[in-house]
Motif scaffolding. Structure first.
Motif, PDB file in Angstrom:
ATOM      1  N   ILE A  51       0.826  -1.028   0.025  1.00 23.64           N
ATOM      2  CA  ILE A  51      -0.049  -0.920   0.025  1.00 23.64           C
ATOM      3  C   ILE A  51       0.419   1.612  -0.120  1.00 23.64           C
ATOM      4  CG2 ILE A  51      -1.572   1.059   1.433  1.00 23.64           C
ATOM      5  CD1 ILE A  51      -2.812  -1.380   2.398  1.00 23.64           C
ATOM      6  N   LEU A  52       1.648   1.052   0.939  1.00 20.26           N
ATOM      7  CA  LEU A  52       2.270   2.126   1.037  1.00 20.26           C
ATOM      8  C   LEU A  52       3.849   2.775  -0.460  1.00 20.26           C
ATOM      9  CD1 LEU A  52       3.993   2.328   4.520  1.00 20.26           C
ATOM     10  CD2 LEU A  52       2.245   3.271   3.737  1.00 20.26           C
ATOM     11  N   GLN A  53       4.041   1.793  -1.443  1.00 20.44           N
ATOM     12  CA  GLN A  53       4.589   2.033  -2.053  1.00 20.44           C
ATOM     13  C   GLN A  53       4.308   1.811  -3.375  1.00 20.44           C
ATOM     14  OE1 GLN A  53       5.777  -2.998  -3.115  1.00 20.44           O
ATOM     15  NE2 GLN A  53       7.348  -1.745  -3.099  1.00 20.44           N
TER      16      GLN A  53
ATOM     17  N   ILE B  18      18.873  -0.332  21.406  1.00 21.38           N
ATOM     18  CA  ILE B  18      19.144  -1.354  22.115  1.00 21.38           C
ATOM     19  C   ILE B  18      18.153  -2.468  21.972  1.00 21.38           C
ATOM     20  CG2 ILE B  18      18.648  -2.058  24.409  1.00 21.38           C
ATOM     21  CD1 ILE B  18      17.930   0.376  25.450  1.00 21.38           C
ATOM     22  N   THR B  19      17.107  -3.161  21.605  1.00 22.06           N
ATOM     23  CA  THR B  19      16.783  -4.303  20.975  1.00 22.06           C
ATOM     24  C   THR B  19      17.796  -5.362  19.670  1.00 22.06           C
ATOM     25  OG1 THR B  19      15.393  -3.513  19.636  1.00 22.06           O
ATOM     26  CG2 THR B  19      14.872  -4.061  21.612  1.00 22.06           C
ATOM     27  N   ARG B  20      17.582  -6.080  19.156  1.00 17.95           N
ATOM     28  CA  ARG B  20      18.079  -6.558  17.860  1.00 17.95           C
ATOM     29  C   ARG B  20      17.138  -7.421  17.264  1.00 17.95           C
ATOM     30  NH1 ARG B  20      23.121  -8.790  18.587  1.00 17.95           N
ATOM     31  NH2 ARG B  20      22.654 -10.916  17.088  1.00 17.95           N
ATOM     32  N   PHE B  21      15.700  -6.350  17.128  1.00 18.09           N
ATOM     33  CA  PHE B  21      14.724  -7.229  16.340  1.00 18.09           C
ATOM     34  C   PHE B  21      14.810  -6.028  15.367  1.00 18.09           C
ATOM     35  CE2 PHE B  21      10.961  -5.369  14.629  1.00 18.09           C
ATOM     36  CZ  PHE B  21       9.962  -6.699  14.297  1.00 18.09           C
ATOM     37  N   MET B  22      14.857  -6.688  14.261  1.00 18.58           N
ATOM     38  CA  MET B  22      14.170  -5.989  12.860  1.00 18.58           C
ATOM     39  C   MET B  22      13.622  -6.832  11.753  1.00 18.58           C
ATOM     40  SD  MET B  22      16.516  -3.198  10.740  1.00 18.58           S
ATOM     41  CE  MET B  22      16.620  -2.279  11.907  1.00 18.58           C
ATOM     42  N   GLU B  23      12.433  -6.616  11.413  1.00 20.03           N
ATOM     43  CA  GLU B  23      11.052  -7.284  10.384  1.00 20.03           C
ATOM     44  C   GLU B  23      12.185  -6.217   8.750  1.00 20.03           C
ATOM     45  OE1 GLU B  23       7.899  -9.448  12.158  1.00 20.03           O
ATOM     46  OE2 GLU B  23       7.991  -7.806  12.058  1.00 20.03           O
ATOM     47  N   ILE B  24      12.032  -7.011   8.120  1.00 11.24           N
ATOM     48  CA  ILE B  24      12.360  -6.531   6.681  1.00 11.24           C
ATOM     49  C   ILE B  24      11.681  -6.936   6.089  1.00 11.24           C
ATOM     50  CG2 ILE B  24      13.767  -5.986   4.541  1.00 11.24           C
ATOM     51  CD1 ILE B  24      16.421  -6.620   6.842  1.00 11.24           C
ATOM     52  N   ILE B  25      10.359  -5.951   5.249  1.00 17.58           N
ATOM     53  CA  ILE B  25       9.078  -6.410   4.584  1.00 17.58           C
ATOM     54  C   ILE B  25       9.818  -5.826   3.063  1.00 17.58           C
ATOM     55  CG2 ILE B  25       6.429  -6.312   4.901  1.00 17.58           C
ATOM     56  CD1 ILE B  25       8.493  -5.442   7.660  1.00 17.58           C
ATOM     57  N   CYS B  26       9.402  -6.747   2.183  1.00 16.31           N
ATOM     58  CA  CYS B  26       9.362  -6.855   0.787  1.00 16.31           C
ATOM     59  C   CYS B  26       8.488  -6.230   0.757  1.00 16.31           C
ATOM     60  CB  CYS B  26      10.049  -7.845  -0.513  1.00 16.31           C
ATOM     61  SG  CYS B  26      11.755  -8.432  -0.325  1.00 16.31           S
ATOM     62  N   GLY B  27       7.396  -5.381  -0.012  1.00 14.84           N
ATOM     63  CA  GLY B  27       6.115  -5.095  -0.646  1.00 14.84           C
ATOM     64  C   GLY B  27       6.196  -5.771  -2.476  1.00 14.84           C
ATOM     65  N   ASP B  28       4.857  -5.891  -3.005  1.00 15.70           N
ATOM     66  CA  ASP B  28       4.495  -6.384  -3.927  1.00 15.70           C
ATOM     67  C   ASP B  28       5.543  -5.848  -5.302  1.00 15.70           C
ATOM     68  OD1 ASP B  28       2.880  -7.932  -2.787  1.00 15.70           O
ATOM     69  OD2 ASP B  28       1.032  -6.455  -3.970  1.00 15.70           O
ATOM     70  N   LYS B  29       6.058  -4.577  -5.008  1.00 14.25           N
ATOM     71  CA  LYS B  29       6.919  -4.283  -6.618  1.00 14.25           C
ATOM     72  C   LYS B  29       8.348  -4.487  -5.702  1.00 14.25           C
ATOM     73  CE  LYS B  29       3.564  -1.696  -8.790  1.00 14.25           C
ATOM     74  NZ  LYS B  29       2.810  -0.979  -9.340  1.00 14.25           N
ATOM     75  N   THR B  30       9.054  -4.463  -4.729  1.00 16.10           N
ATOM     76  CA  THR B  30      10.315  -4.558  -3.531  1.00 16.10           C
ATOM     77  C   THR B  30      11.277  -5.608  -4.731  1.00 16.10           C
ATOM     78  OG1 THR B  30       9.348  -4.032  -1.360  1.00 16.10           O
ATOM     79  CG2 THR B  30      11.685  -4.607  -1.822  1.00 16.10           C
ATOM     80  N   ASP B  31      12.115  -5.032  -5.159  1.00 13.79           N
ATOM     81  CA  ASP B  31      13.250  -5.469  -5.537  1.00 13.79           C
ATOM     82  C   ASP B  31      14.199  -6.260  -4.373  1.00 13.79           C
ATOM     83  OD1 ASP B  31      15.481  -6.874  -6.434  1.00 13.79           O
ATOM     84  OD2 ASP B  31      16.240  -5.195  -7.832  1.00 13.79           O
TER      85      ASP B  31
END
Length: 328
Positions: free
Chosen positions: A125-127, A147-160
């Motif tokens: 939606i954002l892209q 501080i936290t070690r968490f991270m989510e990297i999310i591909c949209g429908d058109k993300t390379d």
């Protein structure tokens, strides 16, 4: 992607400041855009305070003042024109975020990556509507981001996907253990699982099975005892898959699947409750006790980071690999 590149950010609220602190601590020069330059002073003071906390915990190799000098604060998106990566962290409103991206695309290079710190809005939606949607992705941080070690990297429908891999490498340089979502879905990984748990927690309280205190106590002393070491799939490997299969058949049909907001949550939200932020939440707080809970949470977050670094997600594989090498 070079771990010492300059990085741009948009938004310097509490979360934005925490993100900038993480980037500065990793050695980046950062240019941050704020809506009003009047925000610059308080934001810089907040970032310096976070850096001081990190130094006290032994997490910095340079002095907080030296690192803070690598931060430039501006009120113009034009100043991000040379940035290879820009991270947006404004409030969770798709329209407001998309306005920023449209303006940002006027200035940055076509191959510059845009990352949105969103916790629930689908990246697709954002892209949508961007001139270069392939360079856009979600970068979901956890609070406190420095501080936290968490991270989510999310591909949209058109993300390379190559851009997701570039951010993954950078995230490891930031001290994260990143996860990559190859397909876009609302809420991503942790929020979907966490809100399913929260829905069941409300069900148990609202139906009279337990109190808020009972639910919190049980989860702290069960889930809280192992979740930093192992996620649910590893935990089932460690504690017996067949037992879980048996429980699932009996329990799943009885779990709450309501699509409505719990009544008690609606009442609190409508009353303006913000938890410790305004001393009004599920629990009673005085101003002093609310501040102490926030201090405790910060100390706990540092402690959990140290524990997570001691037992990283691949620790068992590393031991196996070491054993195999010794045998050879």
């Amino acid at each position: 992607m070079d771990g010492k590149i300059k990085i741009g950010t948009v938004g310097l609220g509490l979360m934005g400041s925490s993100i900038v602190t993480c980037l500065l601590a990793a050695g980046h020069q950062v240019i941050s855009v704020v809506k009003s330059i009047d925000e610059a002073g308080p934001a810089r003071e907040r970032v310096l305070g976070y850096l001081n906390e990190m130094q006290q915990e032994g997490l910095l190799s340079a002095s907080p003042a030296e690192l803070a000098d690598n931060l430039t604060i501006t009120d113009s998106l034009k100043d991000l024109s040379a940035m290879p990566v820009v991270i947006e962290s404004v409030y969770e409103d798709a329209h407001a975020k998309k306005q920023i991206y449209a303006e940002l695309e006027k200035y940055i290079q076509p191959d510059a990556i845009i990352g949105s710190n969103t916790s629930a809005i689908p990246v697709s939606i954002l892209q949508a509507g961007l001139n270069h949607p392939g360079r856009f992705l979600g970068i979901h941080w956890a609070e406190p981001a420095h501080i936290t070690r968490f991270m989510e990297i999310i591909c949209g429908d058109k993300t390379d996907p190559a851009n997701a891999e570039r951010i993954k490498i950078l995230a490891e340089h930031w001290g994260k253990e990143p996860s990559v979502l190859r397909k876009d879905i609302r809420g991503f990984i942790t929020n979907r699982i966490m809100y399913a748990m929260i829905r069941e927690a409300f069900h148990l309280v609202d139906k009279g099975y337990a109190t808020y205190e009972d639910v919190d106590r049980s989860l702290r002393n069960d889930l809280g005892a192992w979740i930093t070491f192992a996620g649910p799939f590893r935990f089932m490997d460690l504690t017996g898959i067949q037992a879980y299969a048996t429980v699932m058949e009996e329990l799943f049909p009885e779990l709450d699947n309501s699509a409505e907001m719990p009544v008690s949550m609606r009442k609190l939200a409508d009353a303006g409750a913000q938890g410790v932020r305004n001393a009004h939440g599920f629990y009673p707080y005085s101003k002093a006790s609310a501040e102490e809970w926030e201090r405790c949470f910060t100390r706990f977050s540092f402690d959990i980071r140290k524990l997570a670094e001691k037992y990283p997600g691949n620790i068992g594989d590393r031991i196996n690999n070491a054993d195999n090498s010794a045998e050879e």
